[in-house]
Design a protein around this motif. Structure first.
Motif, PDB file in Angstrom:
ATOM      1  N   LEU A 151       0.826  -1.206   0.000  1.00 56.57           N
ATOM      2  CA  LEU A 151       0.000   0.000   0.000  1.00 56.57           C
ATOM      3  C   LEU A 151       0.859   1.254   0.000  1.00 56.57           C
ATOM      4  O   LEU A 151       0.542   2.249  -0.670  1.00 56.57           O
ATOM      5  CB  LEU A 151      -0.931  -0.013   1.212  1.00 56.57           C
ATOM      6  CG  LEU A 151      -2.027  -1.085   1.210  1.00 56.57           C
ATOM      7  CD1 LEU A 151      -2.872  -0.984   2.473  1.00 56.57           C
ATOM      8  CD2 LEU A 151      -2.907  -0.967  -0.027  1.00 56.57           C
ATOM      9  N   LEU A 152       1.952   1.228   0.738  1.00 57.60           N
ATOM     10  CA  LEU A 152       2.837   2.391   0.749  1.00 57.60           C
ATOM     11  C   LEU A 152       3.418   2.654  -0.637  1.00 57.60           C
ATOM     12  O   LEU A 152       3.580   3.811  -1.043  1.00 57.60           O
ATOM     13  CB  LEU A 152       3.961   2.179   1.760  1.00 57.60           C
ATOM     14  CG  LEU A 152       3.576   2.338   3.233  1.00 57.60           C
ATOM     15  CD1 LEU A 152       4.716   1.885   4.126  1.00 57.60           C
ATOM     16  CD2 LEU A 152       3.210   3.784   3.535  1.00 57.60           C
ATOM     17  N   ALA A 153       3.724   1.593  -1.365  1.00 59.06           N
ATOM     18  CA  ALA A 153       4.292   1.774  -2.696  1.00 59.06           C
ATOM     19  C   ALA A 153       3.296   2.431  -3.645  1.00 59.06           C
ATOM     20  O   ALA A 153       3.701   3.108  -4.598  1.00 59.06           O
ATOM     21  CB  ALA A 153       4.742   0.425  -3.255  1.00 59.06           C
ATOM     22  N   LEU A 154       1.998   2.240  -3.406  1.00 62.41           N
ATOM     23  CA  LEU A 154       0.980   2.807  -4.291  1.00 62.41           C
ATOM     24  C   LEU A 154       0.699   4.275  -4.010  1.00 62.41           C
ATOM     25  O   LEU A 154       0.011   4.925  -4.804  1.00 62.41           O
ATOM     26  CB  LEU A 154      -0.321   2.010  -4.178  1.00 62.41           C
ATOM     27  CG  LEU A 154      -0.329   0.617  -4.800  1.00 62.41           C
ATOM     28  CD1 LEU A 154      -1.684  -0.042  -4.591  1.00 62.41           C
ATOM     29  CD2 LEU A 154      -0.002   0.684  -6.286  1.00 62.41           C
ATOM     30  N   THR A 155       1.172   4.803  -2.908  1.00 62.49           N
ATOM     31  CA  THR A 155       0.874   6.199  -2.587  1.00 62.49           C
ATOM     32  C   THR A 155       1.478   7.167  -3.600  1.00 62.49           C
ATOM     33  O   THR A 155       1.007   8.295  -3.732  1.00 62.49           O
ATOM     34  CB  THR A 155       1.389   6.553  -1.179  1.00 62.49           C
ATOM     35  OG1 THR A 155       2.799   6.281  -1.104  1.00 62.49           O
ATOM     36  CG2 THR A 155       0.664   5.721  -0.119  1.00 62.49           C
ATOM     37  N   ARG A 156       2.496   6.733  -4.331  1.00 64.60           N
ATOM     38  CA  ARG A 156       3.078   7.620  -5.338  1.00 64.60           C
ATOM     39  C   ARG A 156       2.146   7.809  -6.525  1.00 64.60           C
ATOM     40  O   ARG A 156       2.278   8.789  -7.272  1.00 64.60           O
ATOM     41  CB  ARG A 156       4.424   7.065  -5.803  1.00 64.60           C
ATOM     42  CG  ARG A 156       4.327   5.712  -6.485  1.00 64.60           C
ATOM     43  CD  ARG A 156       5.696   5.150  -6.850  1.00 64.60           C
ATOM     44  NE  ARG A 156       5.577   3.830  -7.465  1.00 64.60           N
ATOM     45  CZ  ARG A 156       5.341   3.629  -8.748  1.00 64.60           C
ATOM     46  NH1 ARG A 156       5.196   4.674  -9.557  1.00 64.60           N
ATOM     47  NH2 ARG A 156       5.253   2.413  -9.231  1.00 64.60           N
ATOM     48  N   LEU A 157       1.194   6.868  -6.710  1.00 62.43           N
ATOM     49  CA  LEU A 157       0.234   6.976  -7.813  1.00 62.43           C
ATOM     50  C   LEU A 157      -1.110   7.523  -7.360  1.00 62.43           C
ATOM     51  O   LEU A 157      -1.854   8.073  -8.170  1.00 62.43           O
ATOM     52  CB  LEU A 157       0.019   5.604  -8.457  1.00 62.43           C
ATOM     53  CG  LEU A 157       1.230   4.929  -9.104  1.00 62.43           C
ATOM     54  CD1 LEU A 157       0.848   3.530  -9.585  1.00 62.43           C
ATOM     55  CD2 LEU A 157       1.774   5.762 -10.249  1.00 62.43           C
ATOM     56  N   ALA A 158      -1.436   7.343  -6.103  1.00 64.32           N
ATOM     57  CA  ALA A 158      -2.764   7.702  -5.605  1.00 64.32           C
ATOM     58  C   ALA A 158      -2.899   9.209  -5.433  1.00 64.32           C
ATOM     59  O   ALA A 158      -1.918   9.906  -5.140  1.00 64.32           O
ATOM     60  CB  ALA A 158      -3.023   7.002  -4.276  1.00 64.32           C
TER      61      ALA A 158
END
Length: 489
Positions: free
Chosen positions: A257-264
């Motif tokens: 989930l932390l890795a997806l914060t750059r796209l969210a």
């Protein structure tokens, strides 16, 4: 805040009224025909199935059917439907379950998309045959179908800027056609156009902050689905998608989930369902992380059907009409919650300062652990004797039902989040930094005291999914949650 347990009653208690919840979900509708075979047939061989089941499939219609049980005000499906008699009968089934097919695209003379699942007991393997006679709905057709909801006359734009004296209250915002718009992550290009088109219309008509856009990436995510992430207020993810991105993500959802914060987007809420291991949620605007262990009910008593004939065991496994064994709810302080898990997998919150260190620790641990723990049980051992065919079939049925548990989780989160947490700040475009945004793990006075906090929403959805995973069918699922005390005031 523990809630008192409801006393058993002959009729299920009514769910308490909440804020309006009108949901539009776009996806696909199909039928699944499951056949339990002693073995896969060889060419030109005829075999007899010892069990057969028919189930309505499709994530979007399933989510809507659960929300209808939870007393959502309106549940509208946008999907392709056939016009043949069997397709019309399926549409009537949906209407009887509280799901409207008013905005579906009907193809005259076409049948129902179907999947035939052939499970072989000797190898505990299955083959799937898909048939879809219907085309997907295009962006232009999507807009046309929803036209009655989106006509400008219902939500007129102001003719002049909304200027007000400094001390007077701002004018009330216009109405919104729905509170929640949910997409299956099927055709990425079409879904992206649908998200962008409705987002532009909602902003122009000033109701974008009053509705939620959510996307479910699905168990088999389409290539390029990452393009949808920046346009979703709530993103539903799963272990299968995480493992496809990197095998190390399969063990725990936090680093994923932390890795997806750059796209969210800055106002997004990322939610991951991890099967039997529970679920997690990461709030981008409040920088909070919550993780819950899987809900565990009491063990079912041994069934004599396992020693009976395969056909009798299959009928017993189906359990149609049987009352599910009532189990305590995590809402009432049950010891079942987080049973068998260490504290790191309990429902917990992490501050922004802790998240980076925890993610790094997970990555280090994952490099040395490639066990590939998979809650879906896709590698179940085959039957060791002919007398265990029914047991293998029951295992296979439980494995297939994990998709149902995922849909129940999505429906549970939509319902729980809508109990005053969404739509609104901080999970709306432009409102990520709102000063009065509620914290996921705390509640204040006034209206905030009636909120379901983010950790409670996660627990509710996880228990709903857990209860679905241990039962056949969908009837009475919301009543089971009510009997467990979730809706007591």
């Amino acid at each position: 805040m523990a809630m008192p347990r409801l006393r058993p009653a002959q009729t299920a208690p009514a769910l308490p009224p909440t804020r309006p919840l009108r949901v539009v979900a776009a996806g696909t509708l199909f039928l699944t025909h499951a056949l339990a075979l002693p073995s896969h047939p060889a060419p030109a061989q005829t075999v007899r199935a010892h069990a057969y089941s028919r189930a309505r499939g499709g994530s979007a219609p399933t989510v809507l059917a659960v929300l209808a049980q939870l007393r959502a005000d309106k549940c509208w499906l946008v999907a392709s439907l056939g016009g043949a008699p069997d397709a019309q009968a399926l549409a009537r089934e949906l209407d009887a379950d509280g799901v409207s097919t008013r905005f579906c695209k009907v193809w005259d003379g076409a049948g129902v998309p179907a999947a035939w699942v052939l499970h072989a007991g000797d190898t505990d393997s299955q083959a799937v045959i898909n048939h879809n006679p219907l085309p997907d709905i295009s962006h232009e057709e999507f807009v046309t179908l929803l036209g009655p909801l989106l006509v400008p006359e219902h939500y007129p734009a102001p003719d002049a800027p909304l200027a007000s004296p400094p001390l007077s209250p701002p004018p009330p915002p216009p109405g919104t056609p729905f509170e929640w718009l949910h997409f299956e992550g099927r055709s990425v290009k079409t879904t992206l156009h649908n998200l962008q088109g409705l987002d532009g219309l909602a902003r122009e008509r000033r109701w974008r902050a009053q509705c939620v856009f959510s996307v479910d990436v699905g168990r088999r995510a389409k290539q390029g689905i990452e393009a949808l992430i920046p346009h979703a207020d709530v993103l539903f993810l799963n272990r299968h998608y995480a493992q496809a991105q990197a095998p190390a993500y399969a063990s725990a959802p936090r680093a994923f989930l932390l890795a997806l914060t750059r796209l969210a987007p800055p106002h997004a809420l990322l939610v991951a369902y991890w099967g039997a291991d529970g679920a997690a949620a990461l709030s981008v605007p409040t920088r909070e992380y919550f993780q819950s262990s899987g809900w565990t009910g009491p063990s079912a008593p041994p069934s004599s059907a396992s020693a009976a004939s395969p056909s009798a065991a299959a009928v017993a496994a189906a359990g149609h009409g049987a009352e599910p064994e009532e189990a305590q709810s995590v809402r009432t302080g049950s010891g079942f919650w987080a049973a068998g898990h260490d504290s790191s997998h309990g429902s917990s919150a992490f501050s922004a300062a802790q998240l980076a260190a925890l993610a790094a620790r997970d990555r280090d641990r994952d490099r040395g652990d490639d066990s590939g723990d998979d809650s879906d049980g896709t590698e179940i051992a085959g039957a060791s004797s002919s007398g265990s065919r029914a047991h293998a079939h029951a295992q296979a049925q439980a494995r297939r039902d994990d998709a149902g548990a995922h849909d129940a989780f999505v429906a549970g989160m939509i319902y729980a989040l809508s109990r005053r947490l969404l739509p609104g700040a901080p999970y709306a475009p432009g409102l990520a930094g709102a000063a009065d945004a509620p914290s996921g793990g705390s509640s204040g006075g006034g209206e905030a005291s009636g909120r379901w906090r983010l950790d409670e929403c996660l627990r509710f959805a996880t228990e709903l999914a857990g209860r679905k995973a241990r039962r056949r069918g969908w009837d009475g699922l919301a009543e089971e949650m009510a009997r467990a005390g979730w809706f007591a005031e």
